[in-house]
Design a protein around this motif. Structure first.
Motif, PDB file in Angstrom:
ATOM      1  N   MET A  79      -5.686  34.111  30.327  1.00 26.89           N
ATOM      2  CA  MET A  79      -6.566  32.952  30.432  1.00 26.89           C
ATOM      3  C   MET A  79      -7.587  32.938  29.295  1.00 26.89           C
ATOM      4  O   MET A  79      -7.899  31.882  28.749  1.00 26.89           O
ATOM      5  CB  MET A  79      -7.237  32.920  31.805  1.00 26.89           C
ATOM      6  CG  MET A  79      -6.255  32.625  32.935  1.00 26.89           C
ATOM      7  SD  MET A  79      -6.982  32.773  34.574  1.00 26.89           S
ATOM      8  CE  MET A  79      -8.036  31.326  34.607  1.00 26.89           C
ATOM      9  N   TRP A  80      -8.100  34.106  28.942  1.00 28.52           N
ATOM     10  CA  TRP A  80      -9.063  34.199  27.846  1.00 28.52           C
ATOM     11  C   TRP A  80      -8.426  33.752  26.534  1.00 28.52           C
ATOM     12  O   TRP A  80      -8.994  32.948  25.789  1.00 28.52           O
ATOM     13  CB  TRP A  80      -9.584  35.635  27.736  1.00 28.52           C
ATOM     14  CG  TRP A  80     -10.459  35.885  26.551  1.00 28.52           C
ATOM     15  CD1 TRP A  80     -11.688  35.322  26.303  1.00 28.52           C
ATOM     16  CD2 TRP A  80     -10.188  36.740  25.453  1.00 28.52           C
ATOM     17  NE1 TRP A  80     -12.187  35.796  25.108  1.00 28.52           N
ATOM     18  CE2 TRP A  80     -11.292  36.670  24.567  1.00 28.52           C
ATOM     19  CE3 TRP A  80      -9.129  37.579  25.130  1.00 28.52           C
ATOM     20  CZ2 TRP A  80     -11.356  37.392  23.382  1.00 28.52           C
ATOM     21  CZ3 TRP A  80      -9.200  38.310  23.956  1.00 28.52           C
ATOM     22  CH2 TRP A  80     -10.293  38.210  23.095  1.00 28.52           C
ATOM     23  N   LYS A  81      -7.259  34.267  26.241  1.00 27.93           N
ATOM     24  CA  LYS A  81      -6.581  33.911  24.996  1.00 27.93           C
ATOM     25  C   LYS A  81      -6.249  32.421  24.957  1.00 27.93           C
ATOM     26  O   LYS A  81      -6.397  31.762  23.922  1.00 27.93           O
ATOM     27  CB  LYS A  81      -5.307  34.742  24.821  1.00 27.93           C
ATOM     28  CG  LYS A  81      -5.598  36.196  24.502  1.00 27.93           C
ATOM     29  CD  LYS A  81      -4.303  36.978  24.417  1.00 27.93           C
ATOM     30  CE  LYS A  81      -4.551  38.432  24.091  1.00 27.93           C
ATOM     31  NZ  LYS A  81      -3.283  39.194  24.037  1.00 27.93           N
ATOM     32  N   THR A 100      -1.481  25.303  24.128  1.00 29.74           N
ATOM     33  CA  THR A 100      -2.387  26.446  24.102  1.00 29.74           C
ATOM     34  C   THR A 100      -1.879  27.606  24.950  1.00 29.74           C
ATOM     35  O   THR A 100      -2.197  28.755  24.647  1.00 29.74           O
ATOM     36  CB  THR A 100      -3.796  26.032  24.555  1.00 29.74           C
ATOM     37  OG1 THR A 100      -3.720  25.424  25.846  1.00 29.74           O
ATOM     38  CG2 THR A 100      -4.416  25.046  23.570  1.00 29.74           C
ATOM     39  N   ASP A 101      -1.088  27.319  25.983  1.00 27.41           N
ATOM     40  CA  ASP A 101      -0.526  28.400  26.793  1.00 27.41           C
ATOM     41  C   ASP A 101       0.406  29.272  25.956  1.00 27.41           C
ATOM     42  O   ASP A 101       0.324  30.494  25.991  1.00 27.41           O
ATOM     43  CB  ASP A 101       0.235  27.851  28.002  1.00 27.41           C
ATOM     44  CG  ASP A 101      -0.679  27.325  29.090  1.00 27.41           C
ATOM     45  OD1 ASP A 101      -1.712  27.967  29.355  1.00 27.41           O
ATOM     46  OD2 ASP A 101      -0.363  26.283  29.678  1.00 27.41           O
ATOM     47  N   SER A 102       1.294  28.643  25.207  1.00 29.74           N
ATOM     48  CA  SER A 102       2.249  29.404  24.389  1.00 29.74           C
ATOM     49  C   SER A 102       1.559  30.155  23.266  1.00 29.74           C
ATOM     50  O   SER A 102       1.851  31.326  23.021  1.00 29.74           O
ATOM     51  CB  SER A 102       3.312  28.470  23.802  1.00 29.74           C
ATOM     52  OG  SER A 102       4.122  27.946  24.823  1.00 29.74           O
ATOM     53  N   ALA A 106       0.993  34.298  22.883  1.00 32.22           N
ATOM     54  CA  ALA A 106       1.595  34.999  21.750  1.00 32.22           C
ATOM     55  C   ALA A 106       0.586  35.813  20.950  1.00 32.22           C
ATOM     56  O   ALA A 106       0.980  36.661  20.147  1.00 32.22           O
ATOM     57  CB  ALA A 106       2.291  33.993  20.834  1.00 32.22           C
ATOM     58  N   LEU A 107      -0.708  35.568  21.158  1.00 39.14           N
ATOM     59  CA  LEU A 107      -1.725  36.291  20.389  1.00 39.14           C
ATOM     60  C   LEU A 107      -1.798  37.757  20.789  1.00 39.14           C
ATOM     61  O   LEU A 107      -1.860  38.079  21.968  1.00 39.14           O
ATOM     62  CB  LEU A 107      -3.111  35.683  20.618  1.00 39.14           C
ATOM     63  CG  LEU A 107      -3.450  34.351  19.993  1.00 39.14           C
ATOM     64  CD1 LEU A 107      -4.857  33.931  20.408  1.00 39.14           C
ATOM     65  CD2 LEU A 107      -3.335  34.406  18.487  1.00 39.14           C
ATOM     66  N   SER A 108      -1.837  38.624  19.802  1.00 38.98           N
ATOM     67  CA  SER A 108      -2.116  40.028  20.082  1.00 38.98           C
ATOM     68  C   SER A 108      -3.600  40.136  20.406  1.00 38.98           C
ATOM     69  O   SER A 108      -4.390  39.228  20.107  1.00 38.98           O
ATOM     70  CB  SER A 108      -1.794  40.887  18.862  1.00 38.98           C
ATOM     71  OG  SER A 108      -2.707  40.597  17.817  1.00 38.98           O
ATOM     72  N   ALA A 111      -5.518  39.811  17.157  1.00 38.90           N
ATOM     73  CA  ALA A 111      -5.613  38.434  16.672  1.00 38.90           C
ATOM     74  C   ALA A 111      -6.602  37.630  17.509  1.00 38.90           C
ATOM     75  O   ALA A 111      -7.373  36.824  16.978  1.00 38.90           O
ATOM     76  CB  ALA A 111      -4.237  37.775  16.696  1.00 38.90           C
ATOM     77  N   ALA A 112      -6.592  37.843  18.821  1.00 38.41           N
ATOM     78  CA  ALA A 112      -7.523  37.131  19.700  1.00 38.41           C
ATOM     79  C   ALA A 112      -8.970  37.503  19.367  1.00 38.41           C
ATOM     80  O   ALA A 112      -9.845  36.632  19.303  1.00 38.41           O
ATOM     81  CB  ALA A 112      -7.213  37.428  21.163  1.00 38.41           C
ATOM     82  N   ARG A 113      -9.228  38.760  19.146  1.00 36.24           N
ATOM     83  CA  ARG A 113     -10.598  39.190  18.798  1.00 36.24           C
ATOM     84  C   ARG A 113     -11.025  38.636  17.440  1.00 36.24           C
ATOM     85  O   ARG A 113     -12.183  38.261  17.256  1.00 36.24           O
ATOM     86  CB  ARG A 113     -10.698  40.700  18.847  1.00 36.24           C
ATOM     87  CG  ARG A 113     -10.599  41.226  20.269  1.00 36.24           C
ATOM     88  CD  ARG A 113     -11.089  42.630  20.448  1.00 36.24           C
ATOM     89  NE  ARG A 113     -10.860  43.057  21.816  1.00 36.24           N
ATOM     90  CZ  ARG A 113     -11.565  42.677  22.873  1.00 36.24           C
ATOM     91  NH1 ARG A 113     -12.573  41.847  22.716  1.00 36.24           N
ATOM     92  NH2 ARG A 113     -11.291  43.122  24.081  1.00 36.24           N
TER      93      ARG A 113
END
Length: 145
Positions: A79-81, A100-102, A106-108, A111-113
């Motif tokens: 949910m955060w990503k 945005t769900d996909s 897919a973000l590591s 990458a999210a940070r």
């Protein structure tokens, strides 16, 4: 297990379980999750059983489901990503209709940070739903839905 190991659909189901159970203060019933996702209750029952086998939910027929510790960790990460991507694409890029769900799924974590460092987002590392400022970051997952 990380959020990347779950399908977009699985993430939606787990998010619905989290938000329904948080709103109601009890396990999420199959019909409630089905209503939230606009799917057939039989499909939810199948998913709940699958999630239980994977250790993501505690599920009892006729009682409902709650996320296990692992299930909640994975769900809040997803949910955060997803919210990061929504904030970035909508607020920073001015784009609508992005999956945005996909992309979020897919973000590591790295990458999210990195994305988090470049956008204004109230959560840090995991979704804080259903806390008050959650509505600011991801309105379509609000518990009032």
């Amino acid at each position: 297990m990380s959020g990347g190991e779950l399908s977009k659909t699985a993430g939606r189901y787990l998010s619905a379980i989290l938000l329904v159970s948080a709103r109601e203060g009890r396990p999420a019933k199959t019909g409630e999750v089905a209503d939230r996702l606009d799917v057939d209750p039989a499909t939810v029952t199948e998913r709940m059983a699958d999630f239980a086998e994977r250790g993501l939910v505690d599920y009892e027929r006729y009682e409902g489901a709650t996320l296990t510790g692992d299930g909640e960790t994975v769900t809040r990460e997803l949910m955060w990503k997803r919210c990061l991507v929504e904030n970035f694409t909508t607020d920073d890029l001015g784009l609508d209709g992005v999956d945005t769900d996909s992309i979020g799924g897919a973000l590591s974590e790295e990458a999210a940070r990195a994305l988090k460092r470049h956008i204004d987002h109230p959560c840090t590392g995991r979704c804080s739903a259903p806390d008050a400022d959650f509505a600011e970051c991801c309105p379509d997952y609000q518990i009032s839905r």
